[in-house]
Each structure stands twice: as C-alpha cells, then as structure tokens.
Scaffold this motif. Structure first.
Motif, PDB file in Angstrom:
ATOM      1  N   ARG B  28       1.719  -1.792  -3.233  1.00 30.28           N
ATOM      2  CA  ARG B  28       1.731  -3.236  -3.024  1.00 30.28           C
ATOM      3  C   ARG B  28       2.054  -3.571  -1.570  1.00 30.28           C
ATOM      4  NH1 ARG B  28       5.539  -7.755  -3.520  1.00 30.28           N
ATOM      5  NH2 ARG B  28       4.279  -9.600  -3.992  1.00 30.28           N
ATOM      6  N   PHE B  29       1.284  -4.502  -1.021  1.00 28.65           N
ATOM      7  CA  PHE B  29       1.590  -5.063   0.297  1.00 28.65           C
ATOM      8  C   PHE B  29       1.898  -6.538   0.122  1.00 28.65           C
ATOM      9  CE2 PHE B  29      -0.627  -1.260   1.623  1.00 28.65           C
ATOM     10  CZ  PHE B  29       0.110  -0.860   2.727  1.00 28.65           C
ATOM     11  N   GLY B  30       3.020  -6.977   0.662  1.00 26.44           N
ATOM     12  CA  GLY B  30       3.422  -8.375   0.538  1.00 26.44           C
ATOM     13  C   GLY B  30       3.493  -9.037   1.890  1.00 26.44           C
ATOM     14  N   PRO B  31       4.296 -10.100   1.988  1.00 27.38           N
ATOM     15  CA  PRO B  31       4.453 -10.796   3.268  1.00 27.38           C
ATOM     16  C   PRO B  31       4.877  -9.812   4.347  1.00 27.38           C
ATOM     17  CG  PRO B  31       5.461 -12.063   1.503  1.00 27.38           C
ATOM     18  CD  PRO B  31       5.042 -10.763   0.895  1.00 27.38           C
ATOM     19  N   SER B  33       2.733  -7.853   5.814  1.00 22.70           N
ATOM     20  CA  SER B  33       1.693  -6.837   5.962  1.00 22.70           C
ATOM     21  C   SER B  33       0.539  -7.401   6.791  1.00 22.70           C
ATOM     22  CB  SER B  33       1.193  -6.385   4.597  1.00 22.70           C
ATOM     23  OG  SER B  33       0.688  -7.476   3.874  1.00 22.70           O
ATOM     24  N   SER B  34      -0.231  -6.501   7.351  1.00 23.53           N
ATOM     25  CA  SER B  34      -1.375  -6.948   8.149  1.00 23.53           C
ATOM     26  C   SER B  34      -2.502  -7.395   7.233  1.00 23.53           C
ATOM     27  CB  SER B  34      -1.871  -5.786   9.017  1.00 23.53           C
ATOM     28  OG  SER B  34      -2.481  -4.816   8.176  1.00 23.53           O
ATOM     29  N   ASP B  35      -3.446  -8.125   7.802  1.00 22.22           N
ATOM     30  CA  ASP B  35      -4.601  -8.574   7.021  1.00 22.22           C
ATOM     31  C   ASP B  35      -5.340  -7.380   6.431  1.00 22.22           C
ATOM     32  OD1 ASP B  35      -4.085 -11.194   7.335  1.00 22.22           O
ATOM     33  OD2 ASP B  35      -5.694 -11.605   8.778  1.00 22.22           O
ATOM     34  N   PHE B  38      -3.381  -5.862   3.527  1.00 22.84           N
ATOM     35  CA  PHE B  38      -3.390  -6.712   2.347  1.00 22.84           C
ATOM     36  C   PHE B  38      -4.784  -6.732   1.693  1.00 22.84           C
ATOM     37  CE2 PHE B  38      -3.422 -10.824   0.088  1.00 22.84           C
ATOM     38  CZ  PHE B  38      -2.389 -10.551  -0.787  1.00 22.84           C
ATOM     39  N   TYR B  41      -5.163  -3.609  -0.272  1.00 18.51           N
ATOM     40  CA  TYR B  41      -4.363  -3.653  -1.508  1.00 18.51           C
ATOM     41  C   TYR B  41      -5.018  -4.550  -2.556  1.00 18.51           C
ATOM     42  CZ  TYR B  41      -0.743  -5.822  -4.449  1.00 18.51           C
ATOM     43  OH  TYR B  41      -0.039  -6.354  -5.499  1.00 18.51           O
ATOM     44  N   LEU B  42      -5.500  -5.688  -2.104  1.00 17.27           N
ATOM     45  CA  LEU B  42      -5.982  -6.670  -3.069  1.00 17.27           C
ATOM     46  C   LEU B  42      -7.409  -6.383  -3.549  1.00 17.27           C
ATOM     47  CD1 LEU B  42      -4.620  -9.105  -4.290  1.00 17.27           C
ATOM     48  CD2 LEU B  42      -5.674 -10.536  -2.549  1.00 17.27           C
ATOM     49  N   PHE B  43      -8.230  -5.850  -2.648  1.00 19.45           N
ATOM     50  CA  PHE B  43      -9.653  -5.800  -2.971  1.00 19.45           C
ATOM     51  C   PHE B  43     -10.285  -4.420  -2.996  1.00 19.45           C
ATOM     52  CE2 PHE B  43      -9.122 -10.025  -0.867  1.00 19.45           C
ATOM     53  CZ  PHE B  43      -9.268 -10.788  -2.010  1.00 19.45           C
ATOM     54  N   ARG B  55      -5.100   2.516 -14.965  1.00 19.20           N
ATOM     55  CA  ARG B  55      -3.983   1.965 -15.740  1.00 19.20           C
ATOM     56  C   ARG B  55      -4.508   1.445 -17.079  1.00 19.20           C
ATOM     57  NH1 ARG B  55      -0.489  -2.051 -13.841  1.00 19.20           N
ATOM     58  NH2 ARG B  55      -2.278  -3.450 -14.007  1.00 19.20           N
ATOM     59  N   ALA B  83       3.337   4.920 -16.750  1.00 15.56           N
ATOM     60  CA  ALA B  83       3.038   4.181 -15.525  1.00 15.56           C
ATOM     61  C   ALA B  83       4.194   4.228 -14.544  1.00 15.56           C
ATOM     62  CB  ALA B  83       2.702   2.729 -15.868  1.00 15.56           C
ATOM     63  N   ALA B  86       5.068   7.466  -9.567  1.00 17.73           N
ATOM     64  CA  ALA B  86       4.536   6.998  -8.285  1.00 17.73           C
ATOM     65  C   ALA B  86       3.223   7.677  -7.905  1.00 17.73           C
ATOM     66  CB  ALA B  86       5.581   7.217  -7.192  1.00 17.73           C
TER      67      ALA B  86
END
Lengths: 1003, 109, 188
Positions: B28-31, B33-35, B38, B41-43, B55, B83, B86
């Motif tokens: 997970r990358f949150g606030p 993190s670089s564009d 992120f 991570y998201l896409f 999963r 799950a 790591a």
C-alpha cells in the motif's frame, strides 16, 4: 413405408398401448417407444422442415445426435419447442406438432426457398442482402424473420418444478454402455464412491443391438448381471435418463436428469441438474455414426445405418420395406443382415470401397444380398420420401449406372467417438487415420487442481469401436481411475466381448469422389442449418481457412444439434478444399452442454418466490397489512409510502412529508447497517476507514462519517456511535452493511492484521424505528421508561434504557431535519414496539412514512444519498463535505487518491441546489447543457441532476445536482435537457432548501 | 469451476462460496507517496499466463481471506495460505518450483 | 419486554423431510483468541458443553458451542438467558481482547428432520452431505442457494440450520421446495 414389425423390439411392450397426437392426428404407439419410433411405426417419416430452405426432413438418427426430428412438444404450461423426438419417451396423451413450416408440414410456402437455393449460398446473410441498404430493414429482414426460426415460444408459465443436486464422488462414469458399466464395476470393486449416469432410459448402449456376446452369452445377459452387481455395491449410484451435459474445471460436471419428462404431472420435479464434483471422470459416451455426402442425402428415408438397426432391434420398426445400404465400412453390413433377418428387402449394399472381404461382408453375400463394391450413390430420388437411388462409380463424376427403387437408404460413413465431454475442459484429440476420426489423446487429458489428469475416455468414446476392445478399455479406465486416486484395483478376469471382426474402412468424404457442382449443391452436411458440401467449398474459395471461421460463415454445426453429424464431414470437405490434412485443419471447439438442457434445470429453485432472496424487516407484515407500496432497496423490501383509500403515490408521499414535518412520522429504519467494531485499536482503525476523526468521539455521542475506497470515491456514509472506550457501532446505508463489513474485514485481515480489532455485523439483531417530527419527544415521554429530554439526550447523542418496557438504545440523530429519535430494539421485539408507538402516537397525529418521504425530506435538507449523489466517481469534496474530512489525519483510505491531479481540478462537477424557474420538477438524471458539441457531435454538458423531487413543504420542485464549478456560480441560470427535446431552466442555489440553520432538529 | 482449500477453516470450497480479491501481496502507498508509486499501487496489476498469486475470501464460509498460488493457464493450484502473510511462504514457492521450474512472478522466482 | 417473536412464528411443513422454524434460540457471537483459557472458560461456562475444535459443533438441547472461524464461536443457550450470559462473558473477558455480542434475533433457526434431510440440504448447498463426509459434531458454514447459512446435526437424521432473520421466509421456501413430496433423490 415405415411400419411396426410383427415380432421383436427389445425395448417395447406391445400390449401396453400409448395414444398420442401429431399435428392433431391421433396415433398409437406402445410402451417403450420413443416419439420417433412411434411416429415411424405410424409411417410418419416426414417430421419437419429445414431451417433455411424449408426442405422436407425425416429422421436420420435414433438418439441424441438427431438433427431433424424436432417437435413442439406438450401443451399449455408443459409446451416446449425443439424437442428431439428420438430422445423423447412416449407416454399416453403426448401431444406434439411439427415445426418450421407454414401453413402445413406437407405444403410449405417457405419451401419456395428450395428452387431459389442457388441464391442463398454460404454467408448469404452477409453479402446478398446488404445492398440496397433500405431493403434490409423493409424487405429482407422481415422475410428472413418470417421463414427462419425453429419451434414456437411457450406462451404459458412453466407448470413444472426443477431442482439442483450436489454430489461428490471419487469416480463419475458418464455413459452406461458396456464400457461404462465395466468401468463402474472396476471402480466400484475398488471401493471408490462411484456415480454412473446414462442419458437414455436403458443400460447397455449399442451392444445388444449389434449382436455382441460377452463371455459367451448375449450382451443383455451380461448387462443384467453387471447391473445387479453394481446395485449391490453401497458405494455405487446408478442413474438413467441422466445425461452428462458438461465437464468443467477441477472435476466439476453437470448431469442433466430428465426425472419426469416421460411422466408429466406426477409429483416429481421435471428435471434435476446434478452438480457433480468428481476426482476422476470417465467418459464412456460412445460413438456416433457419420452420414455420407451424396446428392439427396437429406430426403426423408435416408438414415444412418445404425439408426435403422436401432429402430428394428429396439422398437421393431422398419424404416422402409426396401432399404439400400450404402457404406464405406463393414459395420453397416450388420444393418443389411438384420433387415434381411426381419424379412425385409435389401436390394443392394453399395460399398464405396474397391473391395470388401470381412466376415460381415461374406455373411451378407452368403445371405444372398447383392453387394456392389467401388460404387456410390449418384443421387437419391424422391421429394418427401425416398423412391430410389441412382448408382455410380465412386471413383467417377456421377454418371448413373443403374437406378434401384427403394423407400429407405441406410448410410454409414464410419464412426466418430463422442469426444465432447473429454474436450469441454481442454482434453486434446488425435487423428486416427485408420478409422478416419478424432479420438482423445490420453497424453493430453484435461488436468485438475493438482495438475493431474482427471478425465479418462473409455470404450468407443476412446476410439475402441469393436466391442471386445471397448469392454477391455472400460475395465482399464475404471482401474486406472481408482489407482490414480491411491486405491487398489481389484483383480478378476476381464469379461470378453466378441463380435464379428471388421475389415478396414476407407474414408469417403464425397460420393462420388468427382461429383460436379450440381450434385455438390444437393449434398447436405448440416441438415438442420442447411449447410451443404458446396457451401463449405465456397467458403474455402472465399478465403475462410480457419475451421472456426468457416463454421460461423456457413453456420455449419451451429444448429441445436451442434454439428454432431456434420462436424467431421464438414471439416474433411474444408481440408480437401484447402489441400490440407484433416488434423492440420482441426476441429471446432466442443462446448457444453452436450445437448440442450432446459432453462428450468439451470434455474433450479431460483424462480417465483425464490427467484432471489427478499429481505424482510421484523415489521414487514405490519407494512403489508397497512397497505405499503413497496420499493426494492438492495434485496430489502421497504415501504415506499402507505397510500390510503383512493390516494395516489404522489399524494401519499406529500401527506407523509407534511405530517412528519408538522406532527409525527414513524419510519422503519431496520435496514440500516449496524456493525460493531471493538478493540484497543478500534479508534485508530475507524480513523483510517472514515474521512473524519472518529477516535476522539466521546462515548455516548454520535458522529456522521464518510467512507471512501482507496480510489478516493465515496462509498458509504452513516452515523457512528461510540459505545465505550473500545467499542463503536457503525451505521451503514441500507443494503451496504454486508459489503462495508467485508470492506472492514478486508483491511483488518489483509493490511493491518496486527491491529487488535474485532467486528460483528449486527444489522439484523436490531429493529430500528425512527420517531420523527415535532411531537417525537411527546410520544416517547408518553410511553416512558427513559429520559429523552434535550438535556439527557441532546442532538447527536445516544442513550440506553427502556422504551415502553422494551430494552432499547436510542440515538438522537436526524435524516429529515426534524426532531428525531432512532430506537434500536432486539428484532424479536420490533413489531411489538412499532405497534405500541403507532397506537400511542394516535393522539399526536402519528403516521408511518416510507422511503420516498424520507428521500424528499433529506433532499429538502440538502443531505446527500449514497447512490444518488454518488455513482462511484464522486469524491466527498465534490459534495461540499469538506467539514467531514479531517485535516489533522495523516492518512485515511482514499486520502492519497483525493490528492491526484484530476481530483483537485477546480473544473470538477460539484454539488449545488437547483431551483426551476417555473417551480416544475426537473427530470431525473437530466444533463445541464453547455455550449457547442464534442468531437462525437454530441452536445456538451456541464452538470447533471442527482436528486429531484416535488417538495410538499416548499410546494415546488427542488433538485440537487453536480455542476461544473457549481458553488462558485450561485444564482446563475442554466439549462437542462429533457427527454422530449425541450429544455428547462434552473437557478443554481444552496443545496439546503429547508431550515438552513438546523433549528428544528436541535430542539 | 474452481475448488480452493481454505487454510483457515480447512474446507475445500467451490468457487461459489468464495469471493475473489485480485492480485495478492500489493504494497500500500498512501499520502506522501509519489504519483508513480501510487499509480502502480492502485492500477498496475500482473496479468501472467502461468503462476499467479490471488486473494480470495471464503465469503460464504468462515469469512477469512487467503491467498492462492495458481496457474492461470491450467488452473492448477500450487497451494493456499493465510492472507496474513507478507510474501509467499517458502513451501508454496517450493511447490511451484517442483511443478514449474523457472517460474517468475514480479521479482520472485 | 414482550414475548420474543421468531422470524416466522414457528412455520412448518411436511415433505419427504419435515421442515420447521424453531422458536427463539439464544445465540452469542464470541470473537477472541480461541486458544486463550479465558475465552475457553467464558464459552464453556455459559454453554455447558465441550469446547469445539475446527469446524466442530457440540450441541445438547438448546445449549451448544459452534466453531465459526479461527477467531469466532457461536454460543447457544435458551433465549431468556442471553442478557445474563452476555454480562457474565463480558465480565470474564474484561482483560482480554475479545468481542461478545447477542445475535439471537439476527438469525432464524430451522430444523430439517427425517431420513431425507440430507437430500434436502444437498439440493441447496455445495457441500458433500454424505454420511461419511458430514456427521453429528460438525458444522458447515456455506451457501444455501443465494444466501449464507450454517448447519449442523442435532441427531442422526436431524439438521439445525441458521440463516439471517431477514431471509427466513426465503430459506423456508427453499427448504419447503427441496423437501416437496416427489423430490426424493435416493442418493444417500
């Protein structure tokens, strides 16, 4: 003519007569008949018309592979089109009708297509009718629609019931012929849990018809013994009338049991779909005889040689008095011998092979049957019935040597193993040049979850066409299955099956081999879809090299029979046209189901009241008895409103809103999700889950919260109540409880598994009732039990106690803008409390209100609704909910996404109120127009309506919408498009229309 | 239709009892993190023809999440594990290697 | 308090198995570390039956303990005893990270009885219900047609099944249809 023979018929009981009707005509058959054998016994050879040319068609086969004999079967609630007469067991009172003709079977206007056939070649849909364009819509399509299509659509609701059944076995054996029986015996003796299914009502397959002997006795005696042995094994289950419909991943298989098709109206379910999980699957599905391609091979009276044999042996029906046999192999000689033995005439056996000398050939010659080798049929004479055949040299171009009068033709082009179930899940095939067929390649079997092969083909389905080999292969398959499961196969002598030896066959893909165009145009490959040798050749000439493309272009094998007869013949023609080898061209994909299965069987219990779960609150019955007009909310049913006598829905909603605002309303809010979150890390967890801070909420207090997904988009909202230091109760939207609970567990289990938090979904533990309106407190004080005064229970607080003697938790929260209490009590007390509230509330003018009044009141207050103001692309910032987004928190789910460039773009559409100039109601979902058009020639837009209602409180239309830079544009008037092409003007206003300062809810 | 062994409750559950959850072992990358981080991570997702880690939630059963090591081409399952892990455990990686020598997934091999 | 009302007020039907909704039964969800002595004592203390292992369910009359997941138990007891039991368990677990919640009213409870009971469930749940695979002492959480459910055996030919209260009618209709006369499969 076709008729019932005086003697014989191993499956029928001549003394049990069965009356039935065909096209309204009363006919008679006997017990044990199929509809096909009964029709043939009544000389009804003509049973239908073909799909494209409406050519007269008769039975070709006697089993599941039949392409022509489809009827509209049954009446009323048991009417069903496209039922194969060959697999329909006759019962007393059966009613059926032929299909695909107009006005009658004998005289069909659509048959005008026949002479015009040259204008309807392969791919005619794509090319012939394209130009001129307008003709397609007005001339061609109506014509094709009129003439195409099989059967009729049932008009009545299905009268039967259907069900599923889950079975788990070590070994599933599909096919109850001798190979399948022996496989089941071998597996059963080893102690494996075995399920043996057979699609017909009878065990033994072809062996009894083909005169096989086993261990020196007729096959039937062995079959009876085998059945007795299997029935004696507790670990074996036998099932007839149960077809292996499909084989799927990880040993899953579907069995389609036709429980009561032959006894409609008894108490049983009509079909049962077996959902079988098997460690190993043995496909002993037999083989199907191939037709030969000669001109006129579709004229009624031309049948598969094996089918002729089946009709004679099984049902004592002779398809014709004089039957010419045409073949490329020895097996068809059995048909000639059987017909001769039955006292029928076999004018000739036409054998395309240059020479023929096997024992069966010798026997035929010795019986005095004329055998013509090196010959073929140039064409069949006749229209609605065979009247004769013209002989030619197989090696020639079709010059007629002689005409032989006959009324039936028994053809055999060799046999193809039924490899469908082997292939469904990825089993590969190998080309057997000697037998000219594809058979399973044991080296490339379908594999299961453990990577091990799980399908084993057996018997003739495995390419072992001779009875002796087939039986031995069945035994080997059964043993190999159990051994691969770690069980010990028991020894014992393998029974020895014997049948006459057969000489080699010779592939014949066209008869005669040099046939000209005229003949090729009359050689049918696919009877049901009217695909001929000439069509496949044309497709090849036009560049269709892939068998899959040719299939779709010509429609070969795309009819309800899925090419069981036509597949191999078609691809052989294609490969010859392409000058390629057959294995190079390959087969089309075999897909389940093996033969069509009923929608009823697929649906099982999911119909009528149990089509889908319908969720009811504890007060459901009260709503029902008090005239609720229902609204589905997820799977819940909630009252939309409670119309009174003569009241419209709109009037009822108006009354409910006004009464709630002026007096007292009661809402069943039980559907709201309620999730308990508890643990030392619960506050920390909720701070990540919600956009605002929850960890600093004081016990006894409530706070509204927004929940986003990691994409930043708003997914749910609701009030969180802090129960104690470690415990929170999170309310979710109606219908959101399960997926929000899953969302919480996902993060807890998969990301922050070291956080000490437990959750429990308590949604259904509580009935929740909203008491809303100026008299809300009066009512609760009247019922008594706990202090609900503004001091003890201020706005956004909760407290626990008793209301009217019921243990309750009361939340002072409001979704209407009025003084409001939400009372949660155990579900088993919900109805009792509701009724107490209703009767005690009478003096305050209490009325229940439904979801629409709830929606109107929340819109009047400018409160958002998940699913209306949000659609999975809206972030809280779009909705002006900055006050509910913590600035102090480093992180929450969705925070990073909300910092992406597109999310902080000031051009985003944002929430505003909309007031129509004339007071009218904007259409739902209407778009706000912007100047000019986009690249696709569509009008540009600058916003849309998300909620729109008539407000009874304000007596005018109000709406919420998302508008580009909306909050900066207060007072501006914009245009909204309506469905009739006109526009409506609306002013951009504050989204809160009513009681902007919230004074009413805070009293 | 798949059958997967739930390592939490021990049931061999068919697919209709399960809910899929996409690629496993995402970081997970949150606030902050670089564009690029992120976005990844998201896409960005693996789409292998072969070994994959996914999963699954035993949604109609014990409700627990687990990870399946599976071949997307043959549907062979090399193993499942909780799950709360790591990275793929060594025994799972060994099981894959035994069946598919030379396999690779992200930076694993 | 009024007399607690179960979801279907004891609806029942006779097919080739008997299906009957049961009166209110006390059920408490207990989440915690199942290896913890405090959790074990809290559960067995109010239920009065042996602590269950993985996918086990011990039932004696209305009392029982069912293993729901590696960190969840269902405690069964008479409905009227629930408030006191919740208080007792909560007290006993005060020092322990755990969750105790009354879920009695969130559920509907059915009994399916008779020689055909296994077949009734095998029509609706993707579970091996052969006697060799499923026997008294076990619990299975699964899918019953389209909704979650759990069942265990209260005798050689008796199943008890729980589902969410809101879908009680759906589940009753499913069971009634599956048990309808004429639907005997003859498999087990």
């Amino acid at each position: 003519m076709s008729t019932r023979l005086q003697t014989g018929g191993r499956l029928i009981d001549r003394n049990a007569r069965r009356g039935f009707t065909f096209n309204g005509r009363r006919l008679e058959g006997v017990a044990g008949d199929t509809l096909a054998s009964a029709l043939l016994a009544n000389d009804q050879m003509l049973v239908g018309r073909s799909f494209k040319y409406h050519r007269p068609r008769g039975f070709v086969a006697a089993g599941a592979e039949e392409p022509n004999g489809l009827v509209n079967l049954g009446t009323g609630g048991r009417f069903e089109p496209n039922q194969r007469a060959t697999t329909t067991e006759l019962f007393d009172g059966l009613a059926c009708a032929s299909q695909n003709h107009w006005p009658s079977l004998d005289f069909d206007i659509g048959a005008v297509n026949g002479p015009l056939a040259r204008f309807l070649p392969a791919g005619f849909y794509y090319k012939t009718f394209i130009q001129p364009r307008p003709f397609w819509k007005h001339v061609y399509e109506p014509f094709i629609r009129q003439s195409a299509g099989l059967g009729q659509v049932p008009a009545e609701r299905d009268a039967d019931r259907y069900e599923h059944f889950y079975a788990f076995v070590d070994v599933l054996v599909i096919g109850g012929g001798i190979a399948g029986l022996q496989a089941a015996l071998a597996a059963g003796r080893a102690g494996a849990r075995v399920l043996l299914i057979e699609q017909t009502a009878h065990w033994g397959g072809r062996a009894p018809v083909d005169g096989v002997t086993i261990d020196g006795h007729p096959a039937e005696a062995w079959i009876a013994r085998a059945l007795k042995a299997l029935e004696g094994m507790e670990n074996v289950t036998l099932r007839t009338r149960c077809m292996g419909a499909g084989v799927y991943d990880h040993g899953y298989a579907l069995g389609y049991e036709r429980v009561a098709d032959h006894s409609p109206g008894d108490t049983r379910p009509r079909h049962r779909l077996w959902k079988i999980r098997a460690a190993r699957i043995i496909t002993a599905t037999g083989a199907i005889e191939r037709p030969l391609s000669f001109a006129g091979n579709d004229i009624p009276g031309v049948m598969l040689a094996s089918a002729v044999r089946d009709y004679v042996a099984n049902w004592a029906v002779s398809p014709g008095d004089r039957t010419v046999v045409v073949t490329n192999n020895d097996d068809a000689y059995r048909t000639a011998l059987m017909l001769r033995e039955a006292g029928l005439v076999v004018p000739a056996i036409i054998d395309a092979r240059p020479t023929a000398s096997g024992p069966l050939v010798r026997a035929a010659r010795e019986a005095g049957i004329r055998v013509e080798t090196g010959r073929g049929i140039a064409r069949v004479k006749g229209a609605k019935r065979v009247t004769g055949v013209a002989l030619c040299a197989q090696a020639g171009e079709g010059a007629v040597l002689e005409e032989i009068p006959c009324d039936a033709v028994a053809m055999s082009g060799g046999w193809s193993p039924v490899v469908h179930l082997w292939s469904h899940c990825g089993g590969k095939l190998t080309w057997d040049a000697g037998q000219a067929h594809f058979r399973p390649d044991p080296e490339r079997a379908p594999t299961s979850h453990d990577g091990a092969p799980f399908v084993i083909a057996a018997g003739s389905a495995n390419g072992y066409l001779l009875a002796g080999e087939a039986l031995a292969d069945g035994d080997a398959a059964g043993k190999s299955a159990v051994r691969s499961l770690g069980m010990a196969a028991k020894g014992g002598a393998v029974p020895k099956a014997e049948a006459e030896a057969e000489g080699p066959m010779t592939p014949v893909w066209m008869m005669p081999q040099g046939a000209g165009a005229e003949l090729r145009m009359k050689m049918w490959l696919d009877y049901q879809n009217d695909v001929k040798v000439s069509d496949v050749q044309l497709a090849a000439r036009e560049g269709y090299e892939s068998v899959e493309h040719t299939k779709r272009y010509t429609t070969l094998g795309m009819a309800t029979d899925q090419g069981k007869l036509s597949n191999i013949n078609g691809l052989a023609v294609l490969s010859q046209s392409l000058g390629a080898d057959i294995p190079q061209v390959g087969t089309t994909t075999f897909r389940p189901p093996y033969t069509p299965i009923s929608f009823g069987a697929i649906a099982g219990e999911a119909r009528g009241d149990t089509f889908q779960p319908l969720r009811r609150t504890p007060m459901h019955r009260w709503h029902e008895e008090n005239g609720a007009d229902w609204e589905p909310v997820g799977q819940w049913r909630r009252p939309y409103c409670y119309p009174r006598d003569g009241e419209s829905r709109e009037d009822a909603v108006g009354r409910e809103v006004k009464n709630t605002r002026q007096n007292l309303g009661l809402l069943d809010a039980s559907t709201l999700g309620k999730i308990l979150v508890k643990g030392p890390d619960a506050g920390r967890f909720l701070d990540m889950l919600y956009t605002n801070m929850m960890s600093n909420l004081k016990p006894g207090k409530c706070r509204y919260g927004l929940m986003c997904n990691e994409n930043g988009f708003l997914m749910d909202d609701g009030v969180v109540a802090r129960i104690d230091e470690e415990t929170f109760l999170c309310h979710t939207t109606s219908g959101g409880a399960e997926h929000i609970h899953a969302h919480m567990e996902d993060w807890l289990q998969c990301e922050w598994w070291d956080w000490r938090v437990y959750t429990a979904n308590l949604t259904e533990q509580f009935a929740q009732i909203a008491v809303v309106g100026p008299h809300a407190r009066d009512l609760l004080e009247k019922l008594g039990g706990m202090d609900v005064g503004a001091g003890a229970l201020p706005f956004m607080a909760w407290s626990e106690g008793e209301i009217a003697g019921v243990r309750a938790r009361v939340y002072r929260i409001s979704f209407s803008g009025e003084l409001s209490y939400e009372i949660a009590v155990p579900a088993s007390q919900g109805l009792a409390l509701w009724e107490k509230l209703v009767s005690a509330g009478e003096e305050f003018g209490l009325m229940p209100y439904g979801t629409e009044a709830l929606h109107v009141m929340r819109a009047e207050k400018g409160f958002i609704m998940i699913g209306d103001e949000t659609d999975g692309t809206v972030i809280p910032q779009d909705l002006g909910l900055h006050w509910a987004i913590s600035k102090k928190k480093d992180d929450y789910i969705g925070k990073r996404a909300q910092q992406r460039a597109h999310m902080v773009d000031p051009e985003r559409w944002q929430l505003v109120g909309l007031e129509t100039l004339g007071g009218g109601v904007l259409p739902e979902g209407a778009y706000a127009l912007a100047p000019d058009q986009n690249a696709n020639g569509q009008r540009n837009t600058q916003g849309r309506v998300t909620s729109t209602y008539y407000s009874p409180t304000l007596e005018r239309g109000i709406a919420l919408g998302l508008v580009r830079r909306g909050p900066e544009r207060m007072g501006e008037i914009i245009e909204f498009a309506t469905l009739d092409g006109t526009t409506m003007s609306a002013k951009i206003v504050d989204p809160v229309f009513y009681d902007k300062d919230g004074e009413k809810q805070n009293v | 239709m798949l059958i997967l062994h739930c390592p939490h409750c021990g049931v061999d559950a068919e697919e209709t009892e399960l809910a899929p959850g996409g690629e496993a072992h995402l970081k997970r990358f949150g606030p902050g993190s670089s564009d690029a981080e992120f976005e990844s991570y998201l896409f960005h997702r693996e789409n292998p023809r072969g070994v994959h880690f996914e999963r699954w939630r035993h949604a109609f059963g014990c409700g627990k999440w687990f990870i399946a090591a599976r071949a997307t081409d043959t549907l062979e399952v090399f193993g499942t594990y909780r799950a709360q892990t790591a990275a793929p455990p060594q025994d799972i990686r060994d099981a894959i290697t035994a069946k598919r020598p030379g396999w690779a997934w992200r930076d694993l091999a | 308090m009024s007399e607690p009302v179960s979801a279907l007020d004891g609806a029942a039907c006779e097919g080739f198995a008997r299906v009957a909704e049961q009166g209110p039964r006390g059920m408490i969800t207990l989440r915690g570390d199942l290896a913890s002595v405090a959790v074990k004592n809290a559960a067995t203390g109010v239920a009065g039956v042996d602590f269950p292992g993985q996918r086990e369910c011990h039932v004696v009359g209305e009392r029982g303990l069912a293993w729901m997941s590696p960190d969840e138990l269902m405690v069964m007891l008479p409905h009227a005893e629930v408030p006191a039991a919740v208080a007792t368990m909560t007290g006993a677990l005060s020092g322990e990270h755990s969750l105790v919640a009354d879920v009695s009213d969130a559920r509907a409870l059915f009994r399916i009885e008779g020689p055909g009971a296994r077949e009734v469930l095998a029509k609706l749940a993707p579970v091996d219900l052969s006697p060799a695979a499923f026997a008294p002492g076990m619990i299975r959480r699964t899918r019953l047609a389209q909704v979650p459910a759990a069942f265990w055996m209260a005798g050689a030919e008796t199943f008890e099944l729980v589902c969410f209260r809101s879908v009680a009618q759906y589940v009753f209709d499913l069971l009634k249809g599956a048990a309808a006369p004429g639907g005997e499969v003859g498999y087990f």
